[in-house]
Motif scaffolding. Structure first.
Motif, PDB file in Angstrom:
ATOM      1  N   ALA A  21      30.783  42.556  -2.598  1.00 20.45           N
ATOM      2  CA  ALA A  21      30.708  43.867  -1.935  1.00 20.45           C
ATOM      3  C   ALA A  21      30.496  44.960  -2.967  1.00 20.45           C
ATOM      4  O   ALA A  21      29.743  45.904  -2.740  1.00 20.45           O
ATOM      5  CB  ALA A  21      31.989  44.120  -1.144  1.00 20.45           C
ATOM      6  N   ARG A  22      31.151  44.812  -4.110  1.00 18.78           N
ATOM      7  CA  ARG A  22      31.016  45.861  -5.127  1.00 18.78           C
ATOM      8  C   ARG A  22      29.668  45.777  -5.816  1.00 18.78           C
ATOM      9  O   ARG A  22      29.091  46.810  -6.190  1.00 18.78           O
ATOM     10  CB  ARG A  22      32.190  45.766  -6.105  1.00 18.78           C
ATOM     11  N   VAL A  23      29.123  44.571  -5.957  1.00 16.50           N
ATOM     12  CA  VAL A  23      27.754  44.432  -6.462  1.00 16.50           C
ATOM     13  C   VAL A  23      26.812  45.117  -5.476  1.00 16.50           C
ATOM     14  O   VAL A  23      25.922  45.872  -5.882  1.00 16.50           O
ATOM     15  CB  VAL A  23      27.374  42.943  -6.636  1.00 16.50           C
ATOM     16  N   ALA A  24      27.029  44.877  -4.203  1.00 14.62           N
ATOM     17  CA  ALA A  24      26.170  45.478  -3.173  1.00 14.62           C
ATOM     18  C   ALA A  24      26.268  47.000  -3.203  1.00 14.62           C
ATOM     19  O   ALA A  24      25.262  47.691  -3.054  1.00 14.62           O
ATOM     20  CB  ALA A  24      26.552  44.947  -1.791  1.00 14.62           C
ATOM     21  N   ILE A  25      27.454  47.510  -3.400  1.00 10.37           N
ATOM     22  CA  ILE A  25      27.632  48.968  -3.482  1.00 10.37           C
ATOM     23  C   ILE A  25      26.865  49.534  -4.667  1.00 10.37           C
ATOM     24  O   ILE A  25      26.130  50.520  -4.552  1.00 10.37           O
ATOM     25  CB  ILE A  25      29.121  49.337  -3.586  1.00 10.37           C
ATOM     26  N   LEU A  26      27.012  48.890  -5.819  1.00 11.54           N
ATOM     27  CA  LEU A  26      26.299  49.355  -7.013  1.00 11.54           C
ATOM     28  C   LEU A  26      24.788  49.342  -6.774  1.00 11.54           C
ATOM     29  O   LEU A  26      24.099  50.313  -7.080  1.00 11.54           O
ATOM     30  CB  LEU A  26      26.646  48.468  -8.214  1.00 11.54           C
ATOM     31  N   GLU A  27      24.285  48.248  -6.200  1.00  5.94           N
ATOM     32  CA  GLU A  27      22.848  48.131  -5.989  1.00  5.94           C
ATOM     33  C   GLU A  27      22.364  49.167  -4.973  1.00  5.94           C
ATOM     34  O   GLU A  27      21.275  49.707  -5.114  1.00  5.94           O
ATOM     35  CB  GLU A  27      22.498  46.703  -5.535  1.00  5.94           C
ATOM     36  N   TYR A  28      23.188  49.427  -3.999  1.00  5.49           N
ATOM     37  CA  TYR A  28      22.822  50.451  -3.016  1.00  5.49           C
ATOM     38  C   TYR A  28      22.750  51.826  -3.676  1.00  5.49           C
ATOM     39  O   TYR A  28      21.813  52.590  -3.438  1.00  5.49           O
ATOM     40  CB  TYR A  28      23.832  50.458  -1.868  1.00  5.49           C
ATOM     41  N   LEU A  29      23.718  52.108  -4.521  1.00  4.82           N
ATOM     42  CA  LEU A  29      23.721  53.397  -5.218  1.00  4.82           C
ATOM     43  C   LEU A  29      22.510  53.528  -6.136  1.00  4.82           C
ATOM     44  O   LEU A  29      21.960  54.619  -6.288  1.00  4.82           O
ATOM     45  CB  LEU A  29      25.016  53.573  -6.016  1.00  4.82           C
ATOM     46  N   VAL A  30      22.109  52.430  -6.742  1.00  5.60           N
ATOM     47  CA  VAL A  30      20.908  52.468  -7.584  1.00  5.60           C
ATOM     48  C   VAL A  30      19.697  52.774  -6.710  1.00  5.60           C
ATOM     49  O   VAL A  30      18.862  53.600  -7.063  1.00  5.60           O
ATOM     50  CB  VAL A  30      20.700  51.116  -8.312  1.00  5.60           C
ATOM     51  N   LYS A  31      19.631  52.136  -5.552  1.00  2.00           N
ATOM     52  CA  LYS A  31      18.475  52.255  -4.684  1.00  2.00           C
ATOM     53  C   LYS A  31      18.307  53.664  -4.110  1.00  2.00           C
ATOM     54  O   LYS A  31      17.221  54.217  -4.132  1.00  2.00           O
ATOM     55  CB  LYS A  31      18.589  51.251  -3.536  1.00  2.00           C
ATOM     56  N   VAL A  32      19.398  54.233  -3.614  1.00  2.00           N
ATOM     57  CA  VAL A  32      19.255  55.499  -2.897  1.00  2.00           C
ATOM     58  C   VAL A  32      19.245  56.725  -3.799  1.00  2.00           C
ATOM     59  O   VAL A  32      19.022  57.830  -3.315  1.00  2.00           O
ATOM     60  CB  VAL A  32      20.336  55.667  -1.814  1.00  2.00           C
ATOM     61  N   ASN A  33      19.507  56.511  -5.092  1.00  2.00           N
ATOM     62  CA  ASN A  33      19.445  57.600  -6.053  1.00  2.00           C
ATOM     63  C   ASN A  33      20.350  58.754  -5.636  1.00  2.00           C
ATOM     64  O   ASN A  33      21.417  58.910  -6.198  1.00  2.00           O
ATOM     65  CB  ASN A  33      18.008  58.077  -6.249  1.00  2.00           C
ATOM     66  N   ALA A  34      19.866  59.562  -4.679  1.00  2.00           N
ATOM     67  CA  ALA A  34      20.730  60.620  -4.168  1.00  2.00           C
ATOM     68  C   ALA A  34      22.049  59.972  -3.776  1.00  2.00           C
ATOM     69  O   ALA A  34      22.065  58.896  -3.206  1.00  2.00           O
ATOM     70  CB  ALA A  34      20.092  61.292  -2.962  1.00  2.00           C
ATOM     71  N   CYS A  35      23.118  60.632  -4.130  1.00  2.00           N
ATOM     72  CA  CYS A  35      24.411  59.970  -4.031  1.00  2.00           C
ATOM     73  C   CYS A  35      24.993  60.006  -2.643  1.00  2.00           C
ATOM     74  O   CYS A  35      25.780  60.880  -2.307  1.00  2.00           O
ATOM     75  CB  CYS A  35      25.397  60.610  -4.984  1.00  2.00           C
ATOM     76  N   ILE A  36      24.599  59.061  -1.866  1.00  2.00           N
ATOM     77  CA  ILE A  36      25.148  58.928  -0.526  1.00  2.00           C
ATOM     78  C   ILE A  36      26.621  58.529  -0.629  1.00  2.00           C
ATOM     79  O   ILE A  36      27.047  57.952  -1.610  1.00  2.00           O
ATOM     80  CB  ILE A  36      24.386  57.850   0.242  1.00  2.00           C
TER      81      ILE A  36
END
Lengths: 109, 109
Positions: free
Chosen positions: A27-42
DNA sequence: CATCTTTATCGTAATATTGCAATATTAAAT
DNA sequence: ATTTAATATTGCAATATTACGATAAAGATG
């Protein structure tokens, strides 16, 4: 027992272990990858992205934050999370260092 | 609960998490660093290096092996452990990738 | 073959992690 | 001031991890 004997290891070893441990959950890997993807800090979008309840996501975010992997900025009533580049760099350098040292020697096994 | 919901994440995310989790303990960081340092694949010497009992070290070695971070070669009655470069490379590439993607975007927090 | 050496496994106690429902907190919006 | 929205915290059950003594397994050595 059950508690790690952290006092027997160096500060760097403990720090590296803490960072790695934080990444050590899908889950934390997924969170990190999501944050990388969306750039803007959702922020709360992460809850919608992941198949986990809000308190669980919040807990994972806290662990990532404690390990220095993400930063959180309060923006109104929402919180803007994003990756802390410094820690990613630390990881980069660490594994580059190991890989470099391995190259100089001949592998044995 | 207590069990991770691995089935909800991608194979790559689970793999990355498993590798990171294995590094996520100071004793295992110390084992990896020792193996890097001594080059020649010492085996039971690790027990002498670390402030941990032999069964505990054996357990940590198994986790590192399961995660693909080290390889073990039987040599007589001893076992020769050494770092598996392929997995180190995987880590290198992974964090290089993240760092690269972060550079292209402007940090937000 | 008996014994030593080296490593693995089993069993178990102490502790940590994971996940979520319920609830609290904080700030915006009405 | 109430309500709404976004996060965090608490409490707890299920499970996992950590550590080690005791013991087993397997090859070396005498």
């Amino acid at each position: 027992m059950g508690a790690s004997k952290t006092e027997h290891f160096t500060a760097k070893q403990n720090e590296m272990a803490a960072i790695a441990k934080a990444i050590g959950h899908p889950a934390r890997v997924a969170i990190l990858e999501y944050l990388v993807k969306v750039n803007a800090c959702i922020c709360g979008d992460i809850v919608n992205e992941l198949p986990l309840a809000q308190p669980t996501v919040s807990q994972h975010l806290r662990e990532l934050k404690n390990a220095g992997l993400i930063k959180g900025n309060i923006e109104g009533n929402a919180i803007c999370y994003c990756i802390d580049e410094k820690t990613i760099e630390k990881l980069q350098k660490y594994f580059d260092g190991i890989a470099g040292k391995l190259l100089k020697k001949n592998s044995c096994c």
